[in-house]
Scaffold this active site. Structure first.
Site, PDB file in Angstrom:
ATOM      1  N   PRO A 181       0.808  -1.582  -0.081  1.00 25.70           N
ATOM      2  CA  PRO A 181       0.167  -0.026  -0.143  1.00 25.70           C
ATOM      3  C   PRO A 181       0.293   1.162  -0.018  1.00 25.70           C
ATOM      4  O   PRO A 181       2.064   1.553   0.846  1.00 25.70           O
ATOM      5  CB  PRO A 181      -0.953  -0.166   1.409  1.00 25.70           C
ATOM      6  CG  PRO A 181      -1.102  -1.736   1.708  1.00 25.70           C
ATOM      7  CD  PRO A 181       0.308  -2.143   1.066  1.00 25.70           C
ATOM      8  N   PHE A 182       0.089   1.855  -0.266  1.00 24.46           N
ATOM      9  CA  PHE A 182       0.058   3.686  -0.449  1.00 24.46           C
ATOM     10  C   PHE A 182       2.622   3.326  -1.379  1.00 24.46           C
ATOM     11  O   PHE A 182       3.268   4.713  -1.128  1.00 24.46           O
ATOM     12  CB  PHE A 182       1.154   4.319   0.684  1.00 24.46           C
ATOM     13  CG  PHE A 182       0.150   4.036   1.748  1.00 24.46           C
ATOM     14  CD1 PHE A 182      -0.964   5.174   0.897  1.00 24.46           C
ATOM     15  CD2 PHE A 182      -0.490   3.866   2.669  1.00 24.46           C
ATOM     16  CE1 PHE A 182      -2.893   5.252   1.218  1.00 24.46           C
ATOM     17  CE2 PHE A 182      -1.400   3.297   2.693  1.00 24.46           C
ATOM     18  CZ  PHE A 182      -2.857   3.750   2.350  1.00 24.46           C
ATOM     19  N   ARG A 183       2.241   2.355  -2.241  1.00 21.66           N
ATOM     20  CA  ARG A 183       3.941   2.783  -2.867  1.00 21.66           C
ATOM     21  C   ARG A 183       4.713   2.343  -2.225  1.00 21.66           C
ATOM     22  O   ARG A 183       5.816   2.810  -2.697  1.00 21.66           O
ATOM     23  CB  ARG A 183       4.296   4.025  -3.950  1.00 21.66           C
ATOM     24  CG  ARG A 183       2.650   4.873  -4.841  1.00 21.66           C
ATOM     25  CD  ARG A 183       2.987   4.272  -6.164  1.00 21.66           C
ATOM     26  NE  ARG A 183       1.414   4.307  -6.713  1.00 21.66           N
ATOM     27  CZ  ARG A 183       0.711   3.276  -7.267  1.00 21.66           C
ATOM     28  NH1 ARG A 183       1.196   1.948  -7.375  1.00 21.66           N
ATOM     29  NH2 ARG A 183      -0.138   3.458  -8.164  1.00 21.66           N
ATOM     30  N   LEU A 184       5.024   1.808  -1.145  1.00 16.78           N
ATOM     31  CA  LEU A 184       5.894   1.103   0.022  1.00 16.78           C
ATOM     32  C   LEU A 184       6.393  -0.349  -0.164  1.00 16.78           C
ATOM     33  O   LEU A 184       6.124  -0.775   0.482  1.00 16.78           O
ATOM     34  CB  LEU A 184       4.888   1.453   1.488  1.00 16.78           C
ATOM     35  CG  LEU A 184       5.018   3.158   1.620  1.00 16.78           C
ATOM     36  CD1 LEU A 184       4.144   3.058   3.075  1.00 16.78           C
ATOM     37  CD2 LEU A 184       6.522   4.479   1.538  1.00 16.78           C
ATOM     38  N   HIS A 185       6.109  -0.432  -1.547  1.00 19.15           N
ATOM     39  CA  HIS A 185       6.857  -1.596  -2.398  1.00 19.15           C
ATOM     40  C   HIS A 185       8.146  -2.492  -1.535  1.00 19.15           C
ATOM     41  O   HIS A 185       8.827  -1.707  -1.013  1.00 19.15           O
ATOM     42  CB  HIS A 185       6.801  -1.503  -3.769  1.00 19.15           C
ATOM     43  CG  HIS A 185       5.857  -0.561  -4.461  1.00 19.15           C
ATOM     44  ND1 HIS A 185       4.469  -1.115  -4.236  1.00 19.15           N
ATOM     45  CD2 HIS A 185       6.412  -0.127  -4.563  1.00 19.15           C
ATOM     46  CE1 HIS A 185       3.984  -0.772  -5.124  1.00 19.15           C
ATOM     47  NE2 HIS A 185       4.507   0.632  -5.665  1.00 19.15           N
TER      48      HIS A 185
END
Ligand SMILES: Cc1cc2nc3c(=O)[nH]c(=O)nc-3n(C[C@H](O)[C@H](O)[C@H](O)COP(=O)(O)O)c2cc1C
Length: 205
Positions: A181-185
């Protein structure tokens, strides 16, 4: 947007990338609508200009990642010129990416012969009939070429064309990426240590 699917395990704890790749490919074989082995293959031409296209992965193990093609195609010429490549898998249904970079080598004649012999007859004829990546004057010209090679190989086994074989990409790095989520890959890159092992590094997303 649906939620990020839960991973079966936390891949960031894994220490061996080829087995991890195998697990992710097996997951993709369950979830992808088609061609889970499809991979973008990047090469460079003699001016250093990048090129990219899809191929199908036909085998992988600790020795490398194998695909087959026409050695007189654009990619064939580029690979033979640089003997280096990169690959990128993206399994949309799983929100996962795997990237590989490294030198390539040509598979052995025995390996290429065995894979060629396993292909459908029509595909074996096609390998003879197609001057892959060179200008084609009409669909009729291709069909005529297929008809000629079909007649030529009407009986007996169809030998592998001399210009058709496989390359094995021997990864220096293999990077695994999974959507969070939230591009916190999550990203983990494995770098070959030159002694048959791997060094593992986590990367910022
Ligand atoms: C899903 C998919 C899989 C493909 N698999 C192969 C393959 O395994 N080998 C191949 O030579 N071309 C394959 N192609 C065709 C290539 O993408 C490309 O059009 C062709 O090889 C010519 O590329 P080049 O001009 O860069 O040599 C595939 C295309 C798609 C869309």
């Amino acid at each position: 947007m649906s939620e990020t699917p839960l991973t079966k395990d936390d891949f960031t704890t894994r220490d061996e990338p080829v087995r991890l790749f195998g697990d992710w490919l097996a997951d993709a074989q369950e979830s992808e609508p088609n061609d889970p082995t499809a991979v973008a293959l990047a090469t460079v031409d003699q001016d250093g200009l990048p090129d990219v296209r899809m191929v199908l992965l036909k085998g992988f193990d600790r020795d490398g990642f194998v695909f087959y093609t026409n050695f007189e195609s654009a990619k064939g010429v580029e690979l033979l010129g640089s003997m280096k490549a990169a690959m990128c898998f993206h399994w949309k249904s799983l929100r996962r990416q795997v990237r590989l970079r490294g030198p390539v080598e040509i598979v052995s004649d025995a390996e290429a012969d065995a894979y060629f012999a396993s292909r459908p007859r029509g595909s074996r004829i096609g390998a003879w009939a197609s001057k892959q990546s060179r200008p084609l004057e009409s669909r009729f010209a291709l069909e005529k070429s297929v008809a000629e090679y079909t007649a030529r190989h009407a009986v007996g086994t169809i030998p592998r064309p001399p210009h058709w074989s496989g390359f094995r990409l021997k990864p220096q790095t293999i990077e695994f990426w999974h959507d969070r989520p939230f591009r916190l890959h999550d990203r983990v890159v494995f770098t070959a240590d030159g002694k048959g092992g791997w060094n593992k590094t986590r990367l910022y997303p």
